[in-house]
Scaffold this active site. Structure first.
Site, PDB file in Angstrom:
ATOM      1  N   CYS A 138       2.563  12.092  -9.759  1.00  0.00           N
ATOM      2  CA  CYS A 138       1.908  12.006 -11.079  1.00  0.00           C
ATOM      3  C   CYS A 138       2.310  13.142 -12.016  1.00  0.00           C
ATOM      4  O   CYS A 138       2.286  12.985 -13.230  1.00  0.00           O
ATOM      5  CB  CYS A 138       0.396  12.049 -10.920  1.00  0.00           C
ATOM      6  SG  CYS A 138      -0.229  10.820  -9.804  1.00  0.00           S
TER       7      CYS A 138
HETATM    8  N1  CO8 Z   1     -10.471  -7.107  -7.744  1.00  0.00           N
HETATM    9  C1  CO8 Z   1     -11.819  -7.232  -7.511  1.00  0.00           C
HETATM   10  N2  CO8 Z   1     -12.551  -6.298  -6.872  1.00  0.00           N
HETATM   11  C2  CO8 Z   1     -11.913  -5.192  -6.433  1.00  0.00           C
HETATM   12  C3  CO8 Z   1     -10.522  -5.002  -6.640  1.00  0.00           C
HETATM   13  C4  CO8 Z   1      -9.804  -6.006  -7.310  1.00  0.00           C
HETATM   14  N3  CO8 Z   1      -8.476  -5.911  -7.552  1.00  0.00           N
HETATM   15  N4  CO8 Z   1     -10.174  -3.807  -6.113  1.00  0.00           N
HETATM   16  C5  CO8 Z   1     -11.299  -3.268  -5.603  1.00  0.00           C
HETATM   17  N5  CO8 Z   1     -12.334  -4.103  -5.784  1.00  0.00           N
HETATM   18  C6  CO8 Z   1     -13.722  -3.925  -5.336  1.00  0.00           C
HETATM   19  C7  CO8 Z   1     -13.849  -2.907  -4.224  1.00  0.00           C
HETATM   20  O1  CO8 Z   1     -13.568  -3.484  -2.971  1.00  0.00           O
HETATM   21  C8  CO8 Z   1     -15.296  -2.485  -4.370  1.00  0.00           C
HETATM   22  O2  CO8 Z   1     -16.129  -3.448  -3.775  1.00  0.00           O
HETATM   23  P1  CO8 Z   1     -17.442  -2.965  -2.960  1.00  0.00           P
HETATM   24  O3  CO8 Z   1     -18.282  -2.252  -3.984  1.00  0.00           O
HETATM   25  O4  CO8 Z   1     -18.007  -4.250  -2.481  1.00  0.00           O
HETATM   26  O5  CO8 Z   1     -16.927  -2.062  -1.893  1.00  0.00           O
HETATM   27  C9  CO8 Z   1     -15.529  -2.537  -5.857  1.00  0.00           C
HETATM   28  O6  CO8 Z   1     -14.502  -3.394  -6.391  1.00  0.00           O
HETATM   29  C10 CO8 Z   1     -15.430  -1.188  -6.506  1.00  0.00           C
HETATM   30  O7  CO8 Z   1     -14.284  -0.507  -5.958  1.00  0.00           O
HETATM   31  P2  CO8 Z   1     -13.918   0.956  -6.290  1.00  0.00           P
HETATM   32  O8  CO8 Z   1     -15.108   1.848  -6.182  1.00  0.00           O
HETATM   33  O9  CO8 Z   1     -12.673   1.333  -5.547  1.00  0.00           O
HETATM   34  O10 CO8 Z   1     -13.538   0.764  -7.831  1.00  0.00           O
HETATM   35  P3  CO8 Z   1     -13.352   1.846  -8.911  1.00  0.00           P
HETATM   36  O11 CO8 Z   1     -14.339   1.604  -9.988  1.00  0.00           O
HETATM   37  O12 CO8 Z   1     -13.268   3.222  -8.358  1.00  0.00           O
HETATM   38  O13 CO8 Z   1     -11.881   1.502  -9.464  1.00  0.00           O
HETATM   39  C11 CO8 Z   1      -9.619   2.312  -9.231  1.00  0.00           C
HETATM   40  C12 CO8 Z   1     -10.760   1.529  -8.586  1.00  0.00           C
HETATM   41  C13 CO8 Z   1      -9.182   1.548 -10.483  1.00  0.00           C
HETATM   42  C14 CO8 Z   1      -8.450   2.404  -8.268  1.00  0.00           C
HETATM   43  C15 CO8 Z   1     -10.129   3.711  -9.636  1.00  0.00           C
HETATM   44  O14 CO8 Z   1     -10.795   4.310  -8.566  1.00  0.00           O
HETATM   45  C16 CO8 Z   1      -9.024   4.645 -10.076  1.00  0.00           C
HETATM   46  O15 CO8 Z   1      -8.179   4.343 -10.898  1.00  0.00           O
HETATM   47  N6  CO8 Z   1      -9.066   5.884  -9.573  1.00  0.00           N
HETATM   48  C17 CO8 Z   1      -8.129   6.907 -10.011  1.00  0.00           C
HETATM   49  C18 CO8 Z   1      -7.032   6.894  -9.099  1.00  0.00           C
HETATM   50  C19 CO8 Z   1      -5.857   7.660  -9.615  1.00  0.00           C
HETATM   51  O16 CO8 Z   1      -5.822   8.280 -10.635  1.00  0.00           O
HETATM   52  N7  CO8 Z   1      -4.856   7.584  -8.867  1.00  0.00           N
HETATM   53  C20 CO8 Z   1      -3.645   8.188  -9.199  1.00  0.00           C
HETATM   54  C21 CO8 Z   1      -2.633   7.163  -8.971  1.00  0.00           C
HETATM   55  S1  CO8 Z   1      -1.165   7.880  -8.451  1.00  0.00           S
HETATM   56  C22 CO8 Z   1      -0.257   8.134  -9.841  1.00  0.00           C
HETATM   57  O17 CO8 Z   1      -0.795   8.065 -10.916  1.00  0.00           O
HETATM   58  C23 CO8 Z   1       1.232   8.342  -9.790  1.00  0.00           C
HETATM   59  C24 CO8 Z   1       1.829   8.757  -8.468  1.00  0.00           C
HETATM   60  C25 CO8 Z   1       2.124   7.629  -7.566  1.00  0.00           C
HETATM   61  C26 CO8 Z   1       3.116   6.641  -8.100  1.00  0.00           C
HETATM   62  C27 CO8 Z   1       3.364   5.571  -7.080  1.00  0.00           C
HETATM   63  C28 CO8 Z   1       4.030   4.348  -7.630  1.00  0.00           C
HETATM   64  C29 CO8 Z   1       4.189   3.212  -6.663  1.00  0.00           C
END
Ligand code: CO8
Length: 380
Positions: A162
């Protein structure tokens, strides 16, 4: 070209952005994923009923937009990603005599940055490619770009997930400050969709492809009218496995599947959200304080583009209130998360309306964990 320790301000004079022609909307991606998941569940019904295998949950376009802010993403190659018998992009192998894909898209962005900075190849003497993955170990993509553009001097590749783009800008700044270079081209060819697990509901929607480029030089060589002085750089890393890809050169020796799920991008997204937001907010507060700047006096924050809610959280923790989008531009809706390049896209698209003397901040946060910032002041 003078190579000596510089007292001259270091400035950003040009940026470039290459955007792929293919778009995948949330709806298209979710339809494909759900078709795949339903087929998987039907094919493994007996094992799922016996409790030997977990049922694949369905994805939802509404969830994706609400949880992340992403509506669609650009991809280098659409073919294959939506094919439920493949679920990954389909590229043809290029011969060693052909230009690499990352050099090609990096050059497209680089040419725009060079035009904006009014620089030719002979003005530049260092190329830094900073991104999440490079498509080969060596020779460096940076050296290939250097060769293709006819740049003398040196080039190297660096990874940083990132924060690759911001850490790359930091290295460019250091080269200029130490005098080891007099004009640096920093390139971010983020070709990441090949490493996305499109069979993972929690992360299949996150990423898109893009390439960005930035020209940094000393004030004394400036030709461009639009420029930003770099007032300071600051980096912080803290080890975490909550965002991880185990893809690497050891798989051949360990006899594991080099494309297994753990070799692709995976994360504990909620934990990342909760842990990284306060680290990023504190980092920004510390960096601005070290320069005697109040957060409220910053005209624009170009933040890492991973999650809209996360950016709001960082800003709330830093400023104690929400701010209008004009203050924290947001490109995630159209581009998705483009790894380290997202904040460069935001900067590229929204930096010309600032007034002379306005303060802006670029700040990445994510895998590593890593946080990297540059405090900028708009020139005249
Ligand atoms: N559709 C429907 N429901 C879903 C989905 C989906 N696609 N995905 C998850 N859910 C469900 C979960 O299972 C969960 O259900 P339950 O409550 O029953 O357990 C519910 O939705 C809520 O899940 P979460 O709590 O996980 O949901 P969030 O509100 O936290 O959102 C995110 C998930 C969007 C992933 C969020 O947590 C997020 O974006 N976090 C930040 C993460 C971040 O910044 N990561 C950095 C990424 S790395 C990067 O940026 C670059 C380096 C790597 C590059 C690699 C390239 C390949």
């Amino acid at each position: 070209m003078k190579h000596q320790i510089s007292a001259s301000p270091i400035i950003i004079t040009g940026t470039g952005l290459w955007t792929p022609e293919h778009i995948i909307t949330n709806e298209e991606l979710v339809d494909s994923y759900n078709d795949w998941a339903q087929k998987f569940n039907a094919d493994h019904a007996a094992a799922i009923t016996a409790g030997e295998m977990e049922e694949k949950p369905l994805s939802s376009a509404r969830f994706i937009e609400k949880a992340s802010g992403i509506k669609s993403r650009y991809v280098y190659e659409k073919e294959g990603i939506l094919d439920i018998d493949r679920m990954r992009p389909r590229f043809t192998e290029r011969p060693e005599s052909a230009i690499s894909r990352q050099a090609e898209i990096g050059i497209a962005a680089a040419r725009m940055a060079m035009a904006a900075a009014k620089k030719t190849a002979s003005d530049i003497d260092a190329v830094i490619v900073a991104c999440t993955y490079t498509e080969r170990a060596y020779p460096a993509i940076a050296i290939e770009i250097q060769e293709q553009l006819g740049i003398n001097g040196f080039g190297f590749d660096m990874l940083g997930a990132c924060s690759a783009a911001t850490f790359g800008l930091h290295r460019a700044y250091d080269c200029l400050a130490s005098g080891s270079a007099s004009c640096v081209l920093a390139v971010n060819p983020e070709l990441v969709t090949p490493q996305v697990n499109f069979q993972d509901r929690d992360s299949h929607f996150i990423f898109g492809d893009v390439a960005t480029a930035v020209i940094l030089e000393r004030a004394e060589t400036r030709v461009a009218e639009n420029y930003f002085q770099v007032l300071g750089t600051k980096a912080l890393t803290r080890f975490s496995s909550h965002i991880r890809s185990n893809f690497g050169h050891l798989s051949r020796a360990t006899d594991v599947d080099p494309y297994g799920w753990d070799k692709l991008f995976h994360q504990a997204g909620r934990k990342v959200f909760e842990e990284v937001s306060p680290i990023a907010a504190q980092h920004l507060a510390d960096h601005l304080a070290s320069l005697g700047i109040r957060p409220a006096d910053v005209r624009r924050f170009w933040l890492h583009q991973a999650n809209m809610n996360m950016n709001k959280m960082v800003i709330r923790q830093l400023l104690g209130e929400d701010v209008p989008l004009d203050k924290t531009p947001f490109i995630l809706d159209r581009y998705g998360n483009t790894a380290s390049a997202g904040l460069i896209i935001a900067f590229h698209l929204t930096n010309t309306d600032l007034n002379t003397g306005d303060i802006g901040v670029i700040c990445s946060f994510g895998a590593g964990y890593s946080v990297g910032s540059l405090v900028l002041r708009k020139g005249q």
